[in-house]
Design an enzyme around this catalytic site. Structure first.
Site, PDB file in Angstrom:
ATOM      1  N   ASP A  78      25.694  50.591 129.989  1.00  0.00           N
ATOM      2  CA  ASP A  78      24.367  51.182 129.806  1.00  0.00           C
ATOM      3  C   ASP A  78      24.043  52.141 130.941  1.00  0.00           C
ATOM      4  O   ASP A  78      24.738  52.171 131.987  1.00  0.00           O
ATOM      5  CB  ASP A  78      23.340  50.029 129.778  1.00  0.00           C
TER       6      ASP A  78
ATOM      7  N   ASP B 156      17.828  53.009 120.718  1.00  0.00           N
ATOM      8  CA  ASP B 156      17.233  51.681 120.896  1.00  0.00           C
ATOM      9  C   ASP B 156      16.279  51.372 119.758  1.00  0.00           C
ATOM     10  O   ASP B 156      15.798  50.249 119.642  1.00  0.00           O
ATOM     11  CB  ASP B 156      16.417  51.654 122.196  1.00  0.00           C
TER      12      ASP B 156
HETATM   13  C1  DGJ Z   1      18.841  49.802 127.009  1.00  0.00           C
HETATM   14  C2  DGJ Z   1      19.765  49.531 125.860  1.00  0.00           C
HETATM   15  O1  DGJ Z   1      19.790  50.610 125.001  1.00  0.00           O
HETATM   16  C3  DGJ Z   1      19.349  48.241 125.178  1.00  0.00           C
HETATM   17  O2  DGJ Z   1      20.119  48.027 124.037  1.00  0.00           O
HETATM   18  C4  DGJ Z   1      19.482  47.122 126.157  1.00  0.00           C
HETATM   19  O3  DGJ Z   1      20.835  46.945 126.487  1.00  0.00           O
HETATM   20  C5  DGJ Z   1      18.652  47.399 127.389  1.00  0.00           C
HETATM   21  N1  DGJ Z   1      18.919  48.689 127.952  1.00  0.00           N
HETATM   22  C6  DGJ Z   1      18.885  46.347 128.446  1.00  0.00           C
HETATM   23  O4  DGJ Z   1      18.243  46.617 129.603  1.00  0.00           O
END
Ligand code: DGJ
Length: 726
Positions: free
Chosen positions: A462, A532
């Site tokens: 991430d 997300d």
């Molecule tokens: C952003 C990601 O896109 C989410 O899926 C998740 O992993 C969060 N970060 C966790 O902090």
């Protein structure tokens, strides 16, 4: 002489041009050709980019007047420069002359051509490097600049490609958005002057704009006809796409790493490699561009691009930071019973002195949190393996919370400007990867997790913020502007090293969603997290946009809760599954929170997905109805051997009188028959598709008359499997 030998023998390219002997060079794929001419003054001009001709020698008649193949600042050029160099003695001009070219086969349908240019006076060398992927009709271009002068020189512009076009009108489609709203499409006719699409974000650079575009020649881009060029920059850093229409209506397109605030010094003997621009030309519209990029990506562009993918359950939206061993073990147990193949443990599993119980602490401290997970990752891994599940883990290795042991020990490792306040985003700071010690730390962080916990099959990498206050505490004052390029290169370097050490591990490129989505990074990743936003309506648009360049095999798409956490929209479970099943299916829900009926539907849907997965993930994508044009949207995948296909159709807004739009299928064999079967139906439910169920039709009928079944309800969806009859 046949085309191949004409291509392969640059030495034989001196053609009697009538007036004077001129040299021609072509870069060809199965259906396309990019052609250059060396002028009497040894300048290199692009004379053609389009469909491949039966007799390439005829191209000596082609001409795009004044279209330098790589425009350098200075001399008679008055438009935006691909290359701008301040020479060792302060001369601000560059005059590039053709020096040599060579073409060689790299095997596996890949041919490389390098055209070498030299400055007319200064010891400055520029190589234009083209890799042509024959069957996929994709060309990859990068440039290498070498300083052979005794003094240091400075690069102020350093585009990866400089392409010229001549058409009555130009239409550019850009891909833009923001967090949770990624990959929207907008098309615009170019007017005289310059249009720039860029990112100055450095890291997570694609949050607002993506470094890809469609360029349609003559008219707006159409799906199945018309001249369209698609291009995407393989670079996770800041980028610039520059479209300049000159007074003669010639279009020049420059694409590369963003030169903004990024001048780059090259000491004597040093060289500079630009990132690659990947591009493809089609006479059959945008659809063909996408299918070419997808095939290219499965073969060359993604790590393990045609390998296996697993239906995974991710605990992020199911638990956020609030979990412990017991809760996770229960989820793992439920996941295995439902038919999942992998459990992915998300954020929140690490940090002890500063436990990661929210996004405000712990980032950088990559030790398992002993309170939440007293038996460590090995216990969870073994719980997964016992149940036949693979195990995945979340990391965000380029970042640090000020509240962390890492920051306490290394405040000098972050990106910031001296004498300025720390600029926090999501309570975190960026590590400065231009610093080799930081590169080593980031590499080791992942390596220690993987080596120390055997059995990890999947890593979600991430990256949740972009660069502000962009200064390096490592680089000397005169090299501060190198940070943007050096950081992006270093990130790629670490990705490469980790991926090489763990060839079997599947990495997912995630950047709070689609903030990092490029073929520079994807070489080291098998999957990408495009958003997300788990709202399926939003996802229809985001996946539609992402699918122009990036294949379904990498597009992780999860079923989330309803109402969706980000948008608050409520949607039926079937609709959520159908949208997620049109890419790489996963889930972000706790199975225990599902009703008995929803549980049964989900379990069944997962089993159904496993059946259609090969077609969806490794098939060709055909876009049928755009969500931008009406309430009904549809797409389909057809296996490369044309034996099977899967059709997805969604209604995104209620239509009281029903939507009976015909779905004209694509990609089938007209003279073969296909049997139709609706799949992923709700148990005992009625079917919109009843009149077609179990019947067979010729490919010709399906593609010319099409399927016509009414859809009425908001968030209604139908999925149909097509099987060819022998
Ligand atoms: C952003 C990601 O896109 C989410 O899926 C998740 O992993 C969060 N970060 C966790 O902090």
């Amino acid at each position: 002489m046949n085309r191949t030998s004409w291509l392969a023998l640059p030495a034989a390219l001196l053609l009697a041009g009538g007036l004077s002997a001129q040299r021609y060079i072509t870069v060809t794929t199965e259906h396309t050709c990019l052609a250059f001419r060396v002028t009497d003054k040894q300048a290199l001009e692009q004379i053609y980019f389009g469909g491949r001709l039966a007799d390439a020698k005829e191209l000596e008649r082609a001409a795009l007047p004044g279209s330098s193949a790589y425009t350098a600042f200075g001399g008679e050029h008055t438009f935006e420069a691909a290359l701008r160099v301040v020479q060792g003695d302060g001369n601000t001009s560059t005059e590039l002359r053709y020096a040599a070219s060579r073409t060689e086969s790299k095997g596996d349908g890949v041919v490389q051509t390098v055209i070498s240019l030299r400055d007319a006076h200064y010891a400055l060398e520029v190589d234009l490097c083209y890799t042509a992927y024959q069957a996929e009709d994709v060309i990859e271009q990068r440039v290498e600049v070498r300083n052979r002068q005794p003094e240091s020189i400075t690069l102020h512009n350093f585009a990866s490609a400089d392409l010229s076009f001549s058409a009555p009108a130009y239409y550019v489609t850009q891909f833009h958005g923001n967090w949770a709203d990624e990959m929207n499409l907008r098309e615009q006719r170019l007017t005289p002057g310059i249009k720039v699409i860029d990112s100055k974000l450095g890291v997570r650079s694609h949050q607002f704009a993506h470094p890809c575009f469609l360029l349609s020649l003559g008219q707006p881009a159409r799906e199945d006809e018309g001249e369209v060029v698609g291009a995407t920059l393989a670079w996770p850093g800041s980028f610039q796409l520059c479209f300049e229409v000159d007074p003669t209506n010639l279009l020049r397109v420059l694409a590369g790493a963003n030169p903004y605030a990024s001048s780059y010094a090259l000491a004597a003997g040093e060289s500079f490699q630009t990132p690659a621009l990947l591009y493809s030309y089609s006479r059959e519209g945008a659809g063909a561009i996408s299918r070419r990029f997808h095939r290219w990506a499965r073969r060359y562009g993604l790590k393990n691009g045609s390998g296996e993918r697993y239906v995974l359950l991710n605990n992020w939206e199911a638990t956020y930071f609030d979990f412990d061993e017991e809760k996770l073990t229960k989820i793992i147990d439920d996941a295995a019973k439902m038919g999942f193949e992998l459990f992915l443990l998300d954020d929140g599993w690490f940090g002890n002195k500063h436990p990661r119980n929210s996004d405000s602490a712990g980032l950088g401290d990559w030790q398992t949190n002993a309170k939440k997970l007293p038996r460590g990752l090995p216990y969870l891994i073994s719980e997964c393996k016992k149940r036949g599940l693979k195990f995945g883990i979340w990391v965000e290795p380029e970042m640090v919370n000020p509240q962390s042991e890492l920051y306490e020990q290394h405040p000098d490792w972050i990106i910031t400007q001296p004498h300025r306040e720390l600029s926090l985003s999501r309570n975190q700071l960026l590590l400065d990867l231009s610093n080799p010690a930081v590169q080593e730390f980031v590499y080791k962080a992942i390596d220690n997790i993987l080596a120390g916990n055997p059995g990890i099959d999947y890593v979600k990498w991430d990256c949740n913020r972009y660069v502000t206050n962009g200064g390096s505490q490592h680089l000397p004052p005169e090299k501060q502007s190198h940070l943007w390029v050096d950081n992006a290169r270093a990130v790629l370097g670490v990705m490469e090293k980790v991926s090489a050490k763990y060839p079997q591990v599947c990495f997912m490129a995630c950047s709070g969603g689609g903030g990092r989505l490029d073929y520079g990074s994807l070489k080291f990743f098998s999957e990408y997290w495009i958003s997300d936003n788990g709202d399926p309506l939003q996802r229809i648009f985001t996946q539609w946009g992402g699918g122009y360049f990036f294949p379904a095999v990498g597009m992780a798409s999860h079923v989330s809760a309803s109402p969706a956490h980000i948008s608050g929209r409520s949607t039926p479970l079937k609709f959520r599954f159908d949208v997620a099943m049109s890419a790489k299916l996963g889930m972000d829900l706790q199975p225990a929170q599902l009703s008995a009926a929803d549980y049964a539907f989900s379990k069944n849907a997962i089993a159904t997905y496993k059946e259609i997965r090969p077609v969806v993930l490794y098939g060709d994508l055909y876009r049928l109805l755009s969500p931008y044009e009406g309430n009904r949207t549809a797409l389909m995948y057809v296996s490369e051997d044309r034996l099977s296909a899967v059709l997805f159709s969604f209604l995104v807004r209620k239509e009281v009188y029903g939507n009976r739009q015909a779905l004209l299928l694509k990609g089938l064999q007209p003279d073969k028959r296909y049997r139709l079967k609706e799949i992923n139906r709700e148990s005992g439910g009625w079917s919109r598709f009843a009149e077609y169920e179990g019947k067979s039709f010729s490919g010709e009928y399906l593609m010319t008359v099409g399927l016509r079944f009414a859809m009425y309800n908001e968030y209604e969806s139908v999925v149909v499997q097509l099987q060819r009859e022998e």
